[in-house]
Design an enzyme around this catalytic site. Sequence first.
Site, PDB file in Angstrom:
ATOM      1  N   SER A   1       1.451  -7.658  -0.974  1.00 35.75           N
ATOM      2  CA  SER A   1       2.044  -8.514  -0.162  1.00 35.75           C
ATOM      3  C   SER A   1       1.330  -9.800  -0.220  1.00 35.75           C
ATOM      4  O   SER A   1       2.068 -10.711   0.206  1.00 35.75           O
ATOM      5  CB  SER A   1       2.639  -8.019   1.005  1.00 35.75           C
ATOM      6  OG  SER A   1       1.545  -7.777   1.692  1.00 35.75           O
TER       7      SER A   1
ATOM      8  N   THR B   1       0.783  -1.272   0.107  1.00 26.29           N
ATOM      9  CA  THR B   1       0.089  -0.006  -0.199  1.00 26.29           C
ATOM     10  C   THR B   1       0.692   1.321  -0.117  1.00 26.29           C
ATOM     11  O   THR B   1       0.378   2.383  -0.462  1.00 26.29           O
ATOM     12  CB  THR B   1      -0.978  -0.062   1.026  1.00 26.29           C
ATOM     13  OG1 THR B   1      -1.833  -1.163   1.033  1.00 26.29           O
ATOM     14  CG2 THR B   1      -1.730   1.230   1.589  1.00 26.29           C
TER      15      THR B   1
ATOM     16  N   THR C   1       1.520  -4.247   4.256  1.00 29.68           N
ATOM     17  CA  THR C   1       1.270  -4.615   5.621  1.00 29.68           C
ATOM     18  C   THR C   1       0.542  -5.975   5.740  1.00 29.68           C
ATOM     19  O   THR C   1       0.780  -6.706   6.844  1.00 29.68           O
ATOM     20  CB  THR C   1       0.511  -3.718   6.219  1.00 29.68           C
ATOM     21  OG1 THR C   1      -0.837  -3.588   5.632  1.00 29.68           O
ATOM     22  CG2 THR C   1       1.262  -2.222   6.221  1.00 29.68           C
ATOM     23  N   ASP C   2       0.026  -6.822   4.714  1.00 27.54           N
ATOM     24  CA  ASP C   2      -0.761  -7.860   4.988  1.00 27.54           C
ATOM     25  C   ASP C   2       0.213  -9.006   5.477  1.00 27.54           C
ATOM     26  O   ASP C   2      -0.472  -9.883   6.391  1.00 27.54           O
ATOM     27  CB  ASP C   2      -1.411  -7.936   3.818  1.00 27.54           C
ATOM     28  CG  ASP C   2      -2.761  -7.489   3.627  1.00 27.54           C
ATOM     29  OD1 ASP C   2      -3.240  -6.701   4.571  1.00 27.54           O
ATOM     30  OD2 ASP C   2      -3.531  -7.495   2.675  1.00 27.54           O
TER      31      ASP C   2
END
Length: 325
Positions: free
Chosen positions: A58, A12, A91-92
Amino acid sequence: MKTIAIIATGGTIAGSGEKGKTAVYHAGEIDIASIIQTIPEINDIAYLKTFQLMNIDSNEMSSQRWIYLKEKIEEILSDDSIDGAVVTHGTDTLDETAYFLTLTLRVKKPVVITGAMRPATATSADGPFNLYQAICLAIHDEAYDQGVLALFSNTIYSGRDIQKVNNFKIDAFDQKSLGCLGYMQDNEVYFYTKTNKMHTSQTIFCDEIKYLPNVAIVYFYAGASPELLYYLASENEGIVIAGSGSGNYSQEWLKAIEDLSDAGIVFVRSSRISQGIVYDNHVFDPHSRCIPSYTLSPQKARVLLMLSLLKTHDIKQIKKYFQRY
Ligand code: SIN
C-alpha cells in the site's frame, strides 16, 4: 445469502515470506482467490465475487489508484446482485484510502476495508480472520449507509477516524479518543456509535474525479528551516503542516506561511501529536491564514485538502468542509 464483492488491492494480507515467520516478506503477492480458499467457512455466510484490482504494497498507493478504486467500487456496487463490498488493503496507508473512499464513494451499500499485520504465510496469520469478520460486517443490515467501515481484530472503526497506531502488533488500529464504532465477536456484530460527519453520497466530493491536486505534508521540529515551506510551495497547491503541540510552529514559519498564503498557497495546521484537536489559534495564526485540521491526522487532512482544492481555493469555504467532513 447475500452476495459480497471482495475487492483486493494487496498488502500484508496478501503477503508472502518465509513459511511460518511474521517478518521479512513481500506484501501483495498472493491472489485473493487463494486467500479465500484458506477460509472455507466464509462460503457459508455469503456468496462471494472476487475482483483483483491490483496486488501492491500500500506504500505504492497513489492519487490515480485511489480514483480507479473509487470508480471500480461504484461500478461493482451498481450491480443489483451485489449487496456490499469488502476491500482488502495494506495497513500502511489504509487510513488514507479509507478516508478518501469515505469522502468520495457515491454508494449506500456497505463497504468494509480490512487488512492484516501478518503475511498470509505466517503462523497464526491475522488476515483470514479479519477477512471473515469483514464479510460478516458487510452482510449486516446495520452496516448499510454507514459510510466506509474498517474492521480489524474484532473492532469496527469508521473510515474517517481509523488510524494505525502500532507498527508491530496485530491490534494495530484505533480511533484514539474517539473510541470505535463497535465490536465483533466471531460473526456477531455489535454497533455502539455512529460517525457524526458526512460521508459517501452525502458529500460534495462523490461526483467524477479526474485528478487530485498536489498537496504536501511538512513536519515542524525545533529549528526547522522555513525554506522547507518555500520549496514545497513551488510544487504544491496546498501544504499541511504537522505542527508541534496544537499545530504550532516558529515565528519564522509564521512569516513564510503568511508570505506564501499571499501567493495563493492554501495551508492546513494539523499536529504531529496523535491525540487531541487543532482549533483556530490566534497566537500561532494571528491573521487566520491556516485552516485547522480539528481531529484529522496530517495524512487525512491532506486527503480532504486535495478534494477541497478541486472545488475552491477560498480558505473560509475550505474551513467549512473541514468542519463538515
Ligand atoms: C502494506 O501496507 O502494503 C504493507 C504493510 C501491511 O499491510 O501491514
